[in-house]
Design a protein around this motif. Structure first.
Motif, PDB file in Angstrom:
ATOM      1  N   MET A   1     -41.821  29.865  13.284  1.00  0.00           N
ATOM      2  CA  MET A   1     -40.809  30.593  14.047  1.00  0.00           C
ATOM      3  C   MET A   1     -41.453  31.465  15.128  1.00  0.00           C
ATOM      4  O   MET A   1     -40.849  31.744  16.154  1.00  0.00           O
ATOM      5  CB  MET A   1     -40.030  31.476  13.083  1.00  0.00           C
TER       6      MET A   1
ATOM      7  N   GLN B   1     -42.220  28.796  17.933  1.00  0.00           N
ATOM      8  CA  GLN B   1     -41.216  27.865  18.432  1.00  0.00           C
ATOM      9  C   GLN B   1     -39.774  28.367  18.388  1.00  0.00           C
ATOM     10  O   GLN B   1     -38.918  27.823  19.080  1.00  0.00           O
ATOM     11  CB  GLN B   1     -41.299  26.565  17.615  1.00  0.00           C
ATOM     12  N   GLY B   2     -39.481  29.373  17.589  1.00  0.00           N
ATOM     13  CA  GLY B   2     -38.076  29.732  17.387  1.00  0.00           C
ATOM     14  C   GLY B   2     -37.399  28.695  16.506  1.00  0.00           C
ATOM     15  O   GLY B   2     -37.938  27.607  16.289  1.00  0.00           O
ATOM     16  N   GLN B   3     -36.211  29.010  16.001  1.00  0.00           N
ATOM     17  CA  GLN B   3     -35.589  28.101  15.029  1.00  0.00           C
ATOM     18  C   GLN B   3     -34.880  26.936  15.719  1.00  0.00           C
ATOM     19  O   GLN B   3     -34.850  25.823  15.195  1.00  0.00           O
ATOM     20  CB  GLN B   3     -34.616  28.878  14.145  1.00  0.00           C
ATOM     21  N   CYS B   4     -34.311  27.173  16.882  1.00  0.00           N
ATOM     22  CA  CYS B   4     -33.612  26.076  17.578  1.00  0.00           C
ATOM     23  C   CYS B   4     -34.605  24.991  17.968  1.00  0.00           C
ATOM     24  O   CYS B   4     -34.410  23.811  17.651  1.00  0.00           O
ATOM     25  CB  CYS B   4     -32.890  26.609  18.814  1.00  0.00           C
ATOM     26  N   MET B   5     -35.684  25.369  18.627  1.00  0.00           N
ATOM     27  CA  MET B   5     -36.645  24.360  19.062  1.00  0.00           C
ATOM     28  C   MET B   5     -37.426  23.771  17.886  1.00  0.00           C
ATOM     29  O   MET B   5     -37.878  22.631  17.950  1.00  0.00           O
ATOM     30  CB  MET B   5     -37.586  24.932  20.119  1.00  0.00           C
ATOM     31  N   ALA B   6     -37.565  24.527  16.809  1.00  0.00           N
ATOM     32  CA  ALA B   6     -38.224  23.974  15.619  1.00  0.00           C
ATOM     33  C   ALA B   6     -37.432  22.766  15.112  1.00  0.00           C
ATOM     34  O   ALA B   6     -37.997  21.715  14.814  1.00  0.00           O
ATOM     35  CB  ALA B   6     -38.340  25.040  14.528  1.00  0.00           C
ATOM     36  N   PHE B   7     -36.119  22.904  15.039  1.00  0.00           N
ATOM     37  CA  PHE B   7     -35.281  21.795  14.580  1.00  0.00           C
ATOM     38  C   PHE B   7     -35.231  20.675  15.636  1.00  0.00           C
ATOM     39  O   PHE B   7     -35.249  19.497  15.293  1.00  0.00           O
ATOM     40  CB  PHE B   7     -33.860  22.283  14.264  1.00  0.00           C
TER      41      PHE B   7
ATOM     42  N   MET C   1     -32.077  17.912  18.827  1.00  0.00           N
ATOM     43  CA  MET C   1     -31.000  18.689  18.203  1.00  0.00           C
ATOM     44  C   MET C   1     -29.764  17.839  17.939  1.00  0.00           C
ATOM     45  O   MET C   1     -29.036  18.083  16.974  1.00  0.00           O
ATOM     46  CB  MET C   1     -30.660  19.888  19.102  1.00  0.00           C
TER      47      MET C   1
ATOM     48  N   MET D   1     -25.524  23.538  21.536  1.00  0.00           N
ATOM     49  CA  MET D   1     -26.848  23.553  20.897  1.00  0.00           C
ATOM     50  C   MET D   1     -27.747  22.494  21.527  1.00  0.00           C
ATOM     51  O   MET D   1     -28.917  22.739  21.827  1.00  0.00           O
ATOM     52  CB  MET D   1     -26.720  23.288  19.386  1.00  0.00           C
TER      53      MET D   1
ATOM     54  N   GLY E   1     -28.563  23.341  25.156  1.00  0.00           N
ATOM     55  CA  GLY E   1     -29.471  24.485  25.188  1.00  0.00           C
ATOM     56  C   GLY E   1     -30.897  24.078  24.888  1.00  0.00           C
ATOM     57  O   GLY E   1     -31.840  24.510  25.560  1.00  0.00           O
TER      58      GLY E   1
END
Lengths: 313, 313
Positions: free
Chosen positions: B229, B232-238, B247, B278, B281
């Motif tokens: 995290m 990468q942050g959680q959005c880009m991690a997924f 995504m 999502m 983004g």
């Protein structure tokens, strides 16, 4: 009798996707003989790409003595895959029916003293092991993606799992270079995914309401709580931030804020018992370290993390 | 007219606790003249301890040219504190009545073209500015602890704040070495605290139910999602974990899991609109980078973060 954890030399990884493939890379890097089971030979190139990527990072972090890609064997026959294995890591698709069929088969062909760990992130071992004739040695061994880098493995048995299999898995994963976390109860999502999922759902709420974009979410995490969480965790972050008073000050002073709408998730009642569990837990982690010492270490580590991120940007 | 952001040389930090003191350290390290207002002279030793600790880390991260502890002035008279200030960072105690009284006073003694940023983590600027005669230049400028290390500043105005003050704060904080995040709406907890608070409340639920100890929570975070995290942050991690599908694959495939009890927080309805927000983004953040490139960078950065943590353990 289960094999001695420190004498295990041969493991089998079932599945060649990011998780199963990542596990194979991890075990190879820790010096094991690894048999990788692929459902289909056509999955080989995708697996090799994962292995190649992982190996660079693993080499950078430091390989165990004797670690070699030559110790990898790829097979597409399940009987052959489990032959001679002293531990099996299963990373088949997240489908309960498919896993149940697989564990029924594994129960028949894998000697009963060999522990089988499942990488499932959402299913319960009690359900997975339902049709297995030898369920006592089956456990959850849930990694975090990428499994060759993030050390966590969450371990929990199902209703029919023997306590000694859970213990064995904990010791084995530790020797194999992971950080095992044995769960107190079999709960959906285990510990780490539940924490991540709460954060993720709040993120989705904010995006749904036009309060933030995915970009905002990631900027907030990367530049805010995440670098600190990576070195201290959230409990100790609050404990240390409150100075000498620690978690007791945090809960006694900011407890009422748990009623504020700072997230869509309603907090539990802050009972005396919960307060004491939090305080005692943080004091136990702190041991005899004072808060100044812990804050100084936090800062040193955050500096190192920020520099590491900056230097690899 | 607001001062030119790149010509600001003198800032005032109100409050000498971990936040106000930390802000003073940050601005000193970025080469500003800093006036620190303390409510009481007796707070000086505690502030000096914060400054000394912070300065080590700031020196390690790299000081701006001209940065010097000699450029600090400590005063206990509010009129004197704000004299000549070209920006004011307010970190008074988290008490609405106290802040309202303070902003009423600041509204009278600070020239109206000087922006005032509040470090509040829980109060709304609309409420804080209620009794201020010149509310148009008051904004939230919420840092993360420790404010001299974590780059994030969340910015949002109240109902009476002028749009140009929000813009000014964004530009000024950026020049002053922070990562500003301008919020879309004035919501309780802003973005980062909401994410952290959802995670925190889920942690408290688990401890309350005997599912995990505080130690378990921190082990899970430190060794699991947090290092990823942080890069990468959680959005880009997924997004990146789902390969070429990104995504879109994550939500279309794992969307139903949002209904599972993986946390106490119920997810929002996964409407087509939310899905697209999502996906769009994440695609915007990715730009023309492919998922292999982003995964490789993620791994390089996680390796660097893990090594940094290990080397400073």
């Amino acid at each position: 009798m289960l094999p001695a954890v420190n004498e295990v030399t041969r493991v089998t990884s079932i599945g060649g996707g990011p998780i199963g493939g990542g596990w194979a890379a991890h075990f190879l890097a820790r010096g094991y003989d690894v048999t990788l089971y692929l459902h289909d030979k056509d999955e080989t190139p995708a697996f090799m790409a994962i292995l190649e990527t992982a190996w660079k990072s693993l080499t950078d972090l430091g390989l165990s003595s004797g670690a070699s890609l030559d110790r990898l064997k790829i097979v597409t026959n399940l009987n052959e895959a489990v032959e001679g294995a002293e531990f099996i890591q299963e990373s088949a698709p997240e489908n309960l029916g498919m896993k149940q069929t697989l564990y029924k088969k594994l129960g028949q062909i894998v000697p009963p003293d060999i522990v089988i760990g499942s990488s499932t992130s959402g299913l319960m071992m009690t359900d997975i092991q339902a049709g297995c004739a030898t369920p006592e040695r089956t456990v959850i061994g849930h990694p975090f993606n990428p499994p060759y880098l993030l050390p966590l493995v969450e371990i929990v048995g199902g209703k029919k799992t023997a306590a000694e299999a859970v213990l064995w898995a904990e010791e084995f994963y530790k020797i194999a270079g992971k950080v095992p976390l044995v769960m107190k109860k079999e709960i959906p999502g285990f510990v780490a995914t539940r924490l991540q999922e709460a954060l993720w759902r709040e993120a989705l709420h904010m995006v749904a309401n036009g309060e933030a974009t995915p970009e905002d979410i990631d900027i907030a995490l990367i530049n805010g709580p995440a670098p600190r969480m990576a070195v201290q965790g959230q409990c100790m972050a609050f404990h240390v931030a409150c100075g000498a008073g620690g978690m007791a000050t945090n809960l006694d002073q900011f407890g009422p804020a748990l009623k504020l709408p700072w997230t869509r998730l309603e907090a539990p009642e802050l009972t005396k018992e919960l307060r004491d569990r939090m305080v005692d837990g943080c004091n136990k982690i702190a041991g005899d370290r004072g808060f100044e010492e812990m804050a100084a270490k936090r800062d040193r580590q955050i500096v190192a993390v920020l520099r590491a991120i900056r230097d690899t940007a």
